[in-house]
Design a protein around this motif. Structure first.
Motif, PDB file in Angstrom:
ATOM      1  N   GLU A 197      -6.735   3.857  -2.502  1.00 57.61           N
ATOM      2  CA  GLU A 197      -5.544   4.533  -1.985  1.00 57.61           C
ATOM      3  C   GLU A 197      -5.537   6.003  -2.424  1.00 57.61           C
ATOM      4  O   GLU A 197      -5.170   6.891  -1.662  1.00 57.61           O
ATOM      5  N   LYS A 198      -5.981   6.239  -3.645  1.00 58.70           N
ATOM      6  CA  LYS A 198      -6.023   7.598  -4.175  1.00 58.70           C
ATOM      7  C   LYS A 198      -6.972   8.458  -3.334  1.00 58.70           C
ATOM      8  O   LYS A 198      -6.669   9.594  -2.991  1.00 58.70           O
ATOM      9  N   LEU A 217       3.559  12.023   3.718  1.00 60.03           N
ATOM     10  CA  LEU A 217       2.531  11.034   3.362  1.00 60.03           C
ATOM     11  C   LEU A 217       2.558   9.807   4.275  1.00 60.03           C
ATOM     12  O   LEU A 217       1.827   8.852   4.049  1.00 60.03           O
ATOM     13  N   ILE A 277       4.824   7.595   4.484  1.00 57.87           N
ATOM     14  CA  ILE A 277       5.406   6.431   3.817  1.00 57.87           C
ATOM     15  C   ILE A 277       6.645   5.955   4.570  1.00 57.87           C
ATOM     16  O   ILE A 277       6.903   4.766   4.686  1.00 57.87           O
ATOM     17  N   MET A 325      -5.667   9.430   0.119  1.00 57.43           N
ATOM     18  CA  MET A 325      -4.393  10.159   0.143  1.00 57.43           C
ATOM     19  C   MET A 325      -4.596  11.619   0.527  1.00 57.43           C
ATOM     20  O   MET A 325      -5.489  12.284  -0.001  1.00 57.43           O
ATOM     21  N   ARG A 341       0.832  -1.206   0.000  1.00 57.00           N
ATOM     22  CA  ARG A 341       0.000   0.000   0.000  1.00 57.00           C
ATOM     23  C   ARG A 341       0.873   1.265   0.000  1.00 57.00           C
ATOM     24  O   ARG A 341       0.609   2.227  -0.737  1.00 57.00           O
ATOM     25  N   ARG A 345       1.104   4.242  -2.684  1.00 56.86           N
ATOM     26  CA  ARG A 345       0.892   5.642  -2.313  1.00 56.86           C
ATOM     27  C   ARG A 345       1.983   6.531  -2.907  1.00 56.86           C
ATOM     28  O   ARG A 345       1.703   7.582  -3.469  1.00 56.86           O
TER      29      ARG A 345
END
Lengths: 478, 99
Positions: A290-291, A179, A181, A294, A57, A61
């Motif tokens: 996921e979009k 984000l 990540i 975000m 995921r 992203r």
């Protein structure tokens, strides 16, 4: 002779997962050696890797954030090499089908915006950590890091100088943190950079032979390494020698790069698809989901802030440094749209940061939420609180569950700003001091300080000094 | 088919193996037999040679939930020839490279 510098980058960023890429050991830095290394991480015979869905995921992203194509059937490959901290004898990585393809990031340069093409980003596991000569002629190996998830982000050779490289790295570093990540902590090796450099005669279309500088983990060292390596290659070429394709190591203490291995000894990684792992299928629904989840991308949010709030670029940058701060900023303005944006931004970025530092903490971990900060700033904006009173309360809020108003009464910090209340005090003071009042009217304006002082004394320091001054001037000039 | 000597040397270097001349002669023959076998397999026409996996199958993914393993360390290290202060001990390797 003049040279064009051509630079491409590979960044390894550690993904912010709780567990490793293929096992349920913890992905956390700094634990006791080998306490986070289970049989899968150690490469025991008979174990099988099982892919972590969160890593997939997070890679997706990143791909979406850089406008890349997501391979909906990417696959893992074995990269074979022999080293003690790689217990399986191969690293599970991606080769011909990386999960992220053909993205880009745009950076600001002296010549305007420049697009840096990102060729690919692929998932791979990290290796363990060797401590050389831990005992005489022996290395100590810690496998806690083995199997932790990395995303390797590879650019095209689109950089022309060290400044562009650093601008890109800072933007990428911020993006992955923003984000969620990666925490991208450079000291802990969670954001490492390999730099590929070559020179070609100015204007030429043919790329020169490149050298790769590995594993540099600070922006300053990356810049120094590029300058040093550029000079080294220019000297070689100008004296008629040639650059050898090789991997070099940057030594920050000596500010030089040293050969690690030349092409003749270069590893032949013999990549092949990992038979233990099937293709990673990602559905369009997964990508859309996921979009939708975000957050607004930082550069788009900066543009919106600039258009909606008339804040300086520095203040916007400061707000966006931490997504939580930008979120707070917007929540506060939503709760009380009358508050000036600049006041709110300044308090989040300056005043509250200073207090957070005193408590050795952060706003995110503090008990100050948007509602409490809104109430505090509203009191300040209405002049019910002085700026120093607001700071005192902000500090008290850190260790209290009371509301700002409650703390204001408790600490007796309410500012007297009401004209009627202030006038009644001022009139008494003027009546009690007729000589000073006459002197003031005759032009001895220095006496203002005397009157303000008297009002402060009478109000036990709660009078709003600005309004008090205005009212005294009005009464004595009438 | 026989494997050339320099290929044997290259593979040995990649595997960090020290081979005697006799080993090399023996391995050149053994590896050659394997290549011959693969050539025989390759001689058959297969409609979709990329089918290394069943096309419909995909990788099952695992939820990101930890399972602590710290109690296993001492047990696992009993299998190691040498471990000290929690680290596995191995002979120093001069050429660096963790990727």
């Amino acid at each position: 002779m003049n040279w064009d510098i051509v630079i491409g980058l590979e960044v390894h960023t550690r993904l912010n997962t709780r567990t490793k890429l293929f096992s349920s050991s913890l992905n956390a830095y700094g634990a006791e050696p080998n306490t986070q290394a289970n049989l899968v991480d150690l490469g025991y015979p008979g174990v099988l890797p099982v892919m972590n869905e969160e890593a997939v995921r997070l890679a997706t992203r990143l791909g979406l954030a850089i406008g890349a194509e997501i391979d909906q059937a990417s696959r893992m490959a074995r990269k074979n090499y022999f080293y003690p901290d790689l217990s399986k004898g191969y690293q599970i990585s991606q080769d011909d089908r990386p999960i992220v393809n053909n993205g880009s990031l745009s950076i600001s340069t002296n010549d305007g915006e420049k697009t840096i093409r990102i060729l690919r980003a692929h998932l791979e596991e990290d290796a363990g950590k060797s401590t050389h000569s831990f005992r005489p002629n022996q290395s100590g190996i810690d496998f806690n890091r083995a199997g932790t998830p990395l995303l390797e982000i590879v650019t095209e050779p689109d950089f022309c100088n060290a400044t562009e490289v650093i601008t890109y790295l800072k933007k990428l570093h911020h993006l992955v943190r923003y984000l969620g990540i990666s925490d991208a902590n450079m000291q802990e090796g969670s954001f490492r950079c390999d730099v590929n450099i070559s020179l070609k005669p100015k204007g030429s279309d043919t790329l020169g032979t490149r050298a790769e500088i590995k594993n540099i983990n600070s922006f300053r060292f990356i810049e120094q390494a590029i300058h040093h390596e550029t000079e080294r290659q220019a000297e070689l070429l100008e004296s008629g020698q040639s650059v050898v394709q090789e991997t070099r190591l940057y030594d920050a203490d000596k500010n030089e790069t040293r050969s690690m291995r030349s092409k003749e000894n270069a590893h032949d990684y013999r990549y092949f698809p990992d038979p233990d792992l099937l293709p990673i299928l990602i559905s369009q629904a997964d990508i859309d989901h996921e979009k939708q989840g975000m957050p607004e991308l930082p550069w788009l949010r900066a543009k919106r802030f600039s258009e909606s709030y008339a804040l300086s670029d520095e203040l916007i940058e400061s707000l966006l440094r931490d997504r939580h701060h930008a979120d707070l900023f917007e929540s506060i303005l939503q709760e009380n749209p009358d508050l000036p944006a600049k006041l709110v931004a300044n308090w989040i970025c300056v005043e509250l940061q200073a207090i957070a530092q005193r408590f050795n903490s952060s706003l995110l971990d503090s008990p100050l939420n948007a509602t409490r900060i809104t109430e505090l700033l509203s009191l300040l904006h209405k002049d019910t609180l002085s700026s120093s009173g607001a700071k005192t309360i902000a500090e008290a809020l850190w260790e209290s569950t009371a509301t700002p108003s409650e703390l204001m009464s408790k600490l007796n910090l309410a500012q007297l700003s009401n004209d009627d209340d202030l006038l009644s005090i001022i009139k008494i003071i003027i009546n009690n001091n007729p000589e000073q009042a006459q002197d003031f009217r005759d032009g001895k304006t220095k006496l203002m300080a005397f009157f303000v002082g008297q009002v402060m004394k009478a109000s036990k320091g709660s009078a709003n000094p600005k309004r008090t001054t205005e009212l005294i001037r009005k009464l004595l000039s009438a | 088919m026989t494997i050339p000597n320099d290929t044997i040397d290259h593979i040995a270097r990649l595997s960090h193996l020290k081979l005697s001349d006799q080993d090399k002669i023996r391995l050149a023959k053994n590896l050659g037999n394997i290549i011959t076998f693969i050539d025989q397999v390759n001689a058959y026409e297969i409609p979709n040679p990329q089918a290394s996996h069943t096309q419909e199958a995909s990788q099952p993914l695992r939820p990101d939930e930890p399972f602590r393993s710290d109690l296993e360390r001492d047990l696992i290290q009993q299998n190691a020839p040498a471990a000290e202060e929690g680290l596995y001990l191995v002979p120093d390797v001069i050429e660096t490279s963790s990727e």
